[in-house]
Every structure is written in structure tokens, then in C-alpha cells.
Design a protein around this motif. Structure first.
Motif, PDB file in Angstrom:
ATOM      1  N   THR A 264      11.119  66.339  82.711  1.00 11.55           N
ATOM      2  CA  THR A 264      10.111  66.307  81.666  1.00 11.55           C
ATOM      3  C   THR A 264       9.246  67.684  81.701  1.00 11.55           C
ATOM      4  N   PRO A 265       9.091  68.738  80.505  1.00 15.04           N
ATOM      5  CA  PRO A 265       8.447  70.360  81.196  1.00 15.04           C
ATOM      6  C   PRO A 265       7.420  69.857  81.054  1.00 15.04           C
ATOM      7  N   ASP A 266       6.054  70.618  81.725  1.00 11.49           N
ATOM      8  CA  ASP A 266       4.335  69.876  81.555  1.00 11.49           C
ATOM      9  C   ASP A 266       4.822  70.711  80.470  1.00 11.49           C
ATOM     10  N   ARG A 267       5.034  72.043  79.671  1.00 13.34           N
ATOM     11  CA  ARG A 267       5.131  72.636  78.975  1.00 13.34           C
ATOM     12  C   ARG A 267       6.179  73.574  77.940  1.00 13.34           C
ATOM     13  N   ILE A 268       6.124  73.695  77.038  1.00 10.22           N
ATOM     14  CA  ILE A 268       7.316  74.955  76.471  1.00 10.22           C
ATOM     15  C   ILE A 268       6.737  75.323  75.749  1.00 10.22           C
ATOM     16  N   ARG A 269       6.841  76.743  76.224  1.00  9.91           N
ATOM     17  CA  ARG A 269       6.640  77.822  75.223  1.00  9.91           C
ATOM     18  C   ARG A 269       7.956  78.563  75.039  1.00  9.91           C
ATOM     19  N   ALA A 270       7.622  78.754  73.534  1.00  2.05           N
ATOM     20  CA  ALA A 270       9.455  79.100  72.752  1.00  2.05           C
ATOM     21  C   ALA A 270       8.632  79.825  71.512  1.00  2.05           C
ATOM     22  N   TYR A 271      10.164  81.110  71.195  1.00  4.43           N
ATOM     23  CA  TYR A 271       9.600  81.928  70.064  1.00  4.43           C
ATOM     24  C   TYR A 271      10.282  80.841  69.449  1.00  4.43           C
ATOM     25  N   TYR A 272      10.453  81.029  67.946  1.00  4.94           N
ATOM     26  CA  TYR A 272      11.130  80.448  66.880  1.00  4.94           C
ATOM     27  C   TYR A 272      11.710  82.319  65.935  1.00  4.94           C
ATOM     28  N   ALA A 273      12.371  81.604  65.603  1.00  2.00           N
ATOM     29  CA  ALA A 273      13.464  83.123  65.125  1.00  2.00           C
ATOM     30  C   ALA A 273      13.677  82.242  63.984  1.00  2.00           C
ATOM     31  N   PRO A 274      13.425  82.813  62.229  1.00  2.00           N
ATOM     32  CA  PRO A 274      14.210  81.433  61.599  1.00  2.00           C
ATOM     33  C   PRO A 274      15.043  82.651  60.731  1.00  2.00           C
ATOM     34  N   GLU A 291      10.222  72.845  58.924  1.00  4.95           N
ATOM     35  CA  GLU A 291       9.964  71.282  58.913  1.00  4.95           C
ATOM     36  C   GLU A 291      10.168  70.571  60.691  1.00  4.95           C
ATOM     37  N   ALA A 292      11.504  70.479  61.250  1.00  5.52           N
ATOM     38  CA  ALA A 292      11.471  70.396  62.328  1.00  5.52           C
ATOM     39  C   ALA A 292      10.390  71.101  63.337  1.00  5.52           C
ATOM     40  N   ILE A 293      10.337  72.018  63.505  1.00  3.02           N
ATOM     41  CA  ILE A 293       9.376  73.118  64.130  1.00  3.02           C
ATOM     42  C   ILE A 293       8.354  72.916  63.718  1.00  3.02           C
ATOM     43  N   SER A 294       7.580  72.278  62.868  1.00  2.34           N
ATOM     44  CA  SER A 294       6.414  71.905  62.939  1.00  2.34           C
ATOM     45  C   SER A 294       5.935  70.464  63.540  1.00  2.34           C
ATOM     46  N   LEU A 301       4.231  71.742  71.498  1.00  7.69           N
ATOM     47  CA  LEU A 301       5.038  72.695  72.174  1.00  7.69           C
ATOM     48  C   LEU A 301       4.336  73.655  71.476  1.00  7.69           C
ATOM     49  N   GLU A 302       4.573  75.200  72.736  1.00  5.96           N
ATOM     50  CA  GLU A 302       3.792  75.788  72.278  1.00  5.96           C
ATOM     51  C   GLU A 302       4.690  77.477  71.664  1.00  5.96           C
ATOM     52  N   ILE A 303       4.894  77.074  70.122  1.00  8.16           N
ATOM     53  CA  ILE A 303       5.491  77.631  69.639  1.00  8.16           C
ATOM     54  C   ILE A 303       5.175  78.760  68.475  1.00  8.16           C
ATOM     55  N   ALA A 304       5.763  80.393  68.946  1.00  6.58           N
ATOM     56  CA  ALA A 304       5.095  82.039  67.914  1.00  6.58           C
ATOM     57  C   ALA A 304       6.237  82.094  67.362  1.00  6.58           C
ATOM     58  N   ASP A 305       5.927  82.402  65.992  1.00  5.07           N
ATOM     59  CA  ASP A 305       7.225  82.808  65.282  1.00  5.07           C
ATOM     60  C   ASP A 305       7.117  84.311  65.479  1.00  5.07           C
ATOM     61  N   LEU A 306       8.837  84.385  66.013  1.00  2.59           N
ATOM     62  CA  LEU A 306       9.049  86.001  66.003  1.00  2.59           C
ATOM     63  C   LEU A 306       9.485  86.603  65.098  1.00  2.59           C
ATOM     64  N   ILE A 380      14.288  79.570  69.651  1.00  2.00           N
ATOM     65  CA  ILE A 380      14.522  78.607  69.237  1.00  2.00           C
ATOM     66  C   ILE A 380      15.104  78.876  67.666  1.00  2.00           C
ATOM     67  N   THR A 381      16.268  78.546  67.067  1.00  4.52           N
ATOM     68  CA  THR A 381      16.362  79.116  65.662  1.00  4.52           C
ATOM     69  C   THR A 381      17.207  77.660  65.144  1.00  4.52           C
ATOM     70  N   PRO A 382      17.799  78.178  63.880  1.00  2.00           N
ATOM     71  CA  PRO A 382      18.364  77.630  62.842  1.00  2.00           C
ATOM     72  C   PRO A 382      19.735  77.702  63.553  1.00  2.00           C
TER      73      PRO A 382
END
Length: 466
Positions: A264-274, A291-294, A301-306, A380-382
Motif C-alpha cells: 500500500t503506497p504511503d501517498r498517491i500523487r496524481a494528475y487527472y486529465a478528463p 464521480e470516481a475522482i471525487s 489521494l492528492e489529485i490535481a486537474d491537468l 488518471i484518465t477515462p
């Protein structure tokens, strides 16, 4: 939900994960023979609707299951998939077993030897149930072909299961097999996984030996299809090895892929590209994934919109894809998929200089995407811009009311074939027509283990939501 896909309606012997099967074989609670028979019974009941197989190898599977039963009964050392039902895509050469490639050119071909991948699968101890439906030579992202027609998603048999590994995905989703192998050149594992509510992974080049070679080169990789990330990782462990026939194949690193699912990761940093390259997916797809991203954000999870992404490079894919398939089918005839014949004809628009330039530009694109991914753990993307469409067609006619041709609706997947990055799709929910939608995770070159670790955590969170 259609009962073909509703696991609550299945014989419980078809619902077990790979780990659960092996555990129950070990303690004697289950028999490989009875488990196989349950899967074969589902094939008998629903295959005429789903069309997952070109060839069902029931006699071979029964022989293998009986051998596995003796292994477990005698307390011998079991192999990785000892007694687990699985399937192989009909593009993969299998010695003594018809391999049609979905083409009239190979309608009756019996390969004299196994490919390296088939050999690894046969050595795994599993029960090989059959060869799964693919598009002709794997050219389109729908598993329809001139040999045995189109494969359909168990969630709505009036819609495609995707492709080209659509038969593999449909077979797992319908309970015909526990796991299946697929091949992915522009999304051919991840697209059908999304359409069939499964996990599907495309590793980077060299993880799974690839032979015979393909004119598409490093765009193509084989990968697993399964109900869970852990089952996919288990199959990836089986299929990954070094082989001298593939110069890109690498020596396995310490630690298995299945083990990575427990890290299990200590943290997950991600970009989300819709969207990608300025191209948007259908609104119902974006809404489901958002909805899944929310949900993932709410779980830490640390997710920033790309906002800005590398531009879409269908222009590169089109040159490499059309010329590659023209080399495989240089003279289409009346038995050739008519849409494939158009793709081969399109290849005449390109010169050798065009092809060399496309490969050169792809290397720059590959570096551009890698630099982007260096900033996060995953992108992360669709997974797909659309939902399942009409079976047998090369793709949807439009995406967000914009005309689409044979593959330029699949940019969320083919982009990472062009860049060679490991990618995985996970079920993320259902769209406004109650059809499944996948969420895709992409990671840096060579980071398959960390990708699986992140994917396992994402899967855990999304399943807990349900």
C-alpha cells in the motif's frame, strides 16, 4: 443488469478469484475438474449470445484439469495457475491448436510450435479453455471478424465487447474463464476491459516476451484481463519472462507483480486529465469518472486537474497503423474485412519517409509524456471516450458529435501505446445507459510494480464506495 454479467446469478464455482481457487484446491474444498465443468457449463449456456471463442478446447482443458487435480491430491508442488481456467487470444500461435487470427488467410492454420507467451501459459498449470475472438489480425478495437463474427459485452449483448481482445474480455466477464490473455496495440486490452467492467493492463515493452514479431513494433504489448487487480497481477507474473527471441524482454526484477498489490503506497500523487490533446470524452463518461475522482480525493489521494496535455498524435498512429497492417495483408480480397481493406488502401497515401518521420516524432512524444509523468505517481484518465457501440463496426460514428474514423475515438488508450507507458484500467462505475465505464492509470516507464500498487489502492477505494 443482464444476468450474463450479474455475478450474483452465476454458479459460485465461477465466481472465485485466482487466489481463492488455489486456496480451495490446496485445502481440498474445491476440485479443478468441478470448477472447469462449471465454466464449461456457462459456455454451453451463453456462448451463442456472447461469441467469446473461435475455438473451445474442452478436451484439452479437461485433461489439464484432471492432471491438476492429481497434483493437488498428491500434495505436489503446484504451478502458478494449477487448475485455473484461462483463455488465449486467437492471435497467439498455439502448437496443434487452430489459430485463425480472425482472418480467412489463417482459417485452418495449425501452428507447428508455441509462441513464447503460449509456452509460458501452458507451463502455468492452468486449464486452457479456448482461443478467443479477435478482430481480423487485431486491426480494430472491436472483436468482429470474417471467421466467427463479433463478440459482445455480457452487460448488453446488443453492444460490442470492444477489441481487439474483445473475446477475452467477454469470456472473463461472462464467467467462461477466471482470467484471460489479451494483446494491446492501441487499447486492445484496456478498451474491452472497460466495456466489460474488468481490469485490463498493458505493461511496457519487454515485460512479456513478444514473438512472432509485429510490424507495429513497441506499440504492442500483451497483457492480462481479470476481475481484480490482484488476479491481473497474478497472470502478469505468469506471462512475464526473458526470452531470447524478443530482444526487448528483460530479466524479472525481485518481487512479483502480485506482491506489489499488497504494498500500500504511503501517498498517491496524481494528475487527472478528463480530456487529452484538447479532445473531450462523452459527457456521461466524464461524469462517471469525475464521480470516481471525487471519491478518491475524499480518501486522501492528492489529485490535481491537468489542464494542458501533450497534443493528440493520431497522425502518427495512422501512419504506423495503416502501413503496418498493409504489410500483413498486402492484397486484401473478398474475404478480408472491408473496413480493414480501406485501412490497407489508406496506407498508399504514405511514403517510407512518412513512416520514418512518424517513428522519429513518436520518440519525441514518448519523452514528452515521460517528463509529464515524472511529476506524479500516476496519471488518471477515462479509459475510453465512448461506451460500447454496435458489434462488428470499427468504432462509433461520432464522439461528442464529432465524426470519428477507425481509431481516432480511442485516443485515451492509443496515446500510451505511442508513448510505451504501462497503463491499467479499473472499473469506475456505470454511465447513464447502465453500461460500464473504466478509469485508466498510467505510470512512468518501467514502473509496472508501483502502478499495480496504486491501482490496488484505487480499486479498494472504489469498491468500498459500492
Amino acid at each position: 443488469m443482464n444476468p450474463i454479467a450479474d455475478r450474483g446469478q452465476w454458479n459460485e464455482l465461477c465466481r472465485f478469484s485466482v487466489d481463492d481457487l488455489l486456496t480451495n484446491y490446496s485445502n481440498g474444498s474445491l476440485s479443478p475438474v468441478e470448477v472447469l465443468n462449471a465454466h464449461l457449463a456457462r459456455i454451453e449456456q451463453y456462448e451463442h449470445t456472447i461469441n467469446a471463442f473461435v475455438t473451445v478446447t474442452s478436451d484439452l482443458a479437461k485433461k489439464q484439469a484432471k492432471h491438476s487435480e492429481k497434483v493437488w491430491h498428491r500434495g505436489e508442488n503446484p504451478r502458478a495457475l494449477e487448475g485455473v481456467p484461462y483463455a488465449i487470444k486467437d492471435l497467439v500461435p498455439t502448437a496443434g491448436i487452430r489459430t485463425t487470427k480472425g482472418s480467412a488467410l489463417f482459417r485452418d492454420w495449425i501452428p507447428p510450435e508455441n509462441s513464447p507467451l503460449a509456452q509460458l501459459l501452458f507451463k502455468s498449470g492452468g486449464a486452457m479453455v479456448g482461443k478467443t475472438t479477435t478482430s481480423e489480425i487485431g486491426w480494430k478495437a472491436d472483436a468482429g471478424n470474417p471467421i466467427n463474427g463479433a463478440s459482445r459485452t455480457p452487460y448488453d449483448p446488443t453492444r460490442t465487447s470492444g477489441g481487439s481482445s474483445g473475446g477475452a474480455a467477454a469470456g472473463v466477464a461472462a464467467g467462461f474463464v477466471a482470467v484471460a490473455q489479451g494483446g494491446d496495440g492501441a487499447g486492445s486490452v484496456r478498451i474491452p476491459a472497460s466495456f466489460c467492467n474488468l481490469v485490463g493492463m498493458k505493461p511496457g515493452p519487454g515485460v512479456i516476451p513478444y514473438y512472432p514479431p509485429t510490424p507495429l513494433g513497441q506499440l504492442v504489448a500483451n497483457g492480462p484481463l481479470a476481475h481484480t487487480v490482484r488476479d491481473a497481477a497474478h497472470l502478469l507474473d505468469v506471462m512475464s519472462a526473458q526470452d531470447p527471441r524478443d530482444s526487448l524482454s528483460v530479466v524479472r526484477q525481485p518481487g512479483g507483480y502480485r506482491e506489489a498489490c499488497d504494498e500500500t503506497p504511503d501517498r498517491i500523487r496524481a494528475y487527472y486529465a478528463p480530456s487529452w490533446g484538447g479532445r473531450k470524452v462523452e459527457p456521461s463518461i466524464e461524469a462517471t469518472v469525475s464521480e470516481a475522482i471525487s471519491c478518491l480525493k475524499s480518501e486522501g489521494l492528492e489529485i490535481a486537474d491537468l489542464e494542458e496535455t501533450p497534443r493528440d498524435r493520431f497522425d502518427l498512429l495512422d501512419v504506423i497503423w495503416t502501413t503496418g497492417f498493409a504489410s500483413l495483408v498486402p492484397r486484401p480480397n473478398g474475404d478480408t474485412d472491408s473496413e480493414l481493406a480501406k485501412v490497407v488502401e489508406r496506407a498508399k497515401l504514405y511514403s517510407g519517409v512518412d513512416l520514418a518521420s512518424a517513428h522519429l516524432a513518436r520518440q519525441s512524444y514518448k519523452a514528452e509524456v515521460e517528463l509529464l509523468l515524472q511529476q506524479v505517481d500516476v496519471l488518471i484518465t477515462p479509459t475510453v471516450a465512448v461506451g460500447p457501440f454496435e458489434p462488428g463496426s470499427p468504432g462509433p460514428q461520432t464522439v461528442t458529435e464529432t465524426p470519428a474514423n477507425y481509431l481516432d475515438w480511442a485516443w485515451m488508450t492509443y496515446s500510451f501505446n505511442l508513448s510505451e507507458h504501462p497503463s491499467i484500467t479499473i472499473p469506475s462505475g456505470f454511465d447513464d445507459t447502465d453500461l460500464p465505464v473504466g478509469i485508466q492509470l498510467i505510470s512512468r516507464h518501467g514502473s509496472e510494480r508501483s502502478l499495480l500498487s496504486c491501482a490496488s489502492e484505487v480499486e479498494r477505494i472504489l469498491r468500498a464506495r459500492d
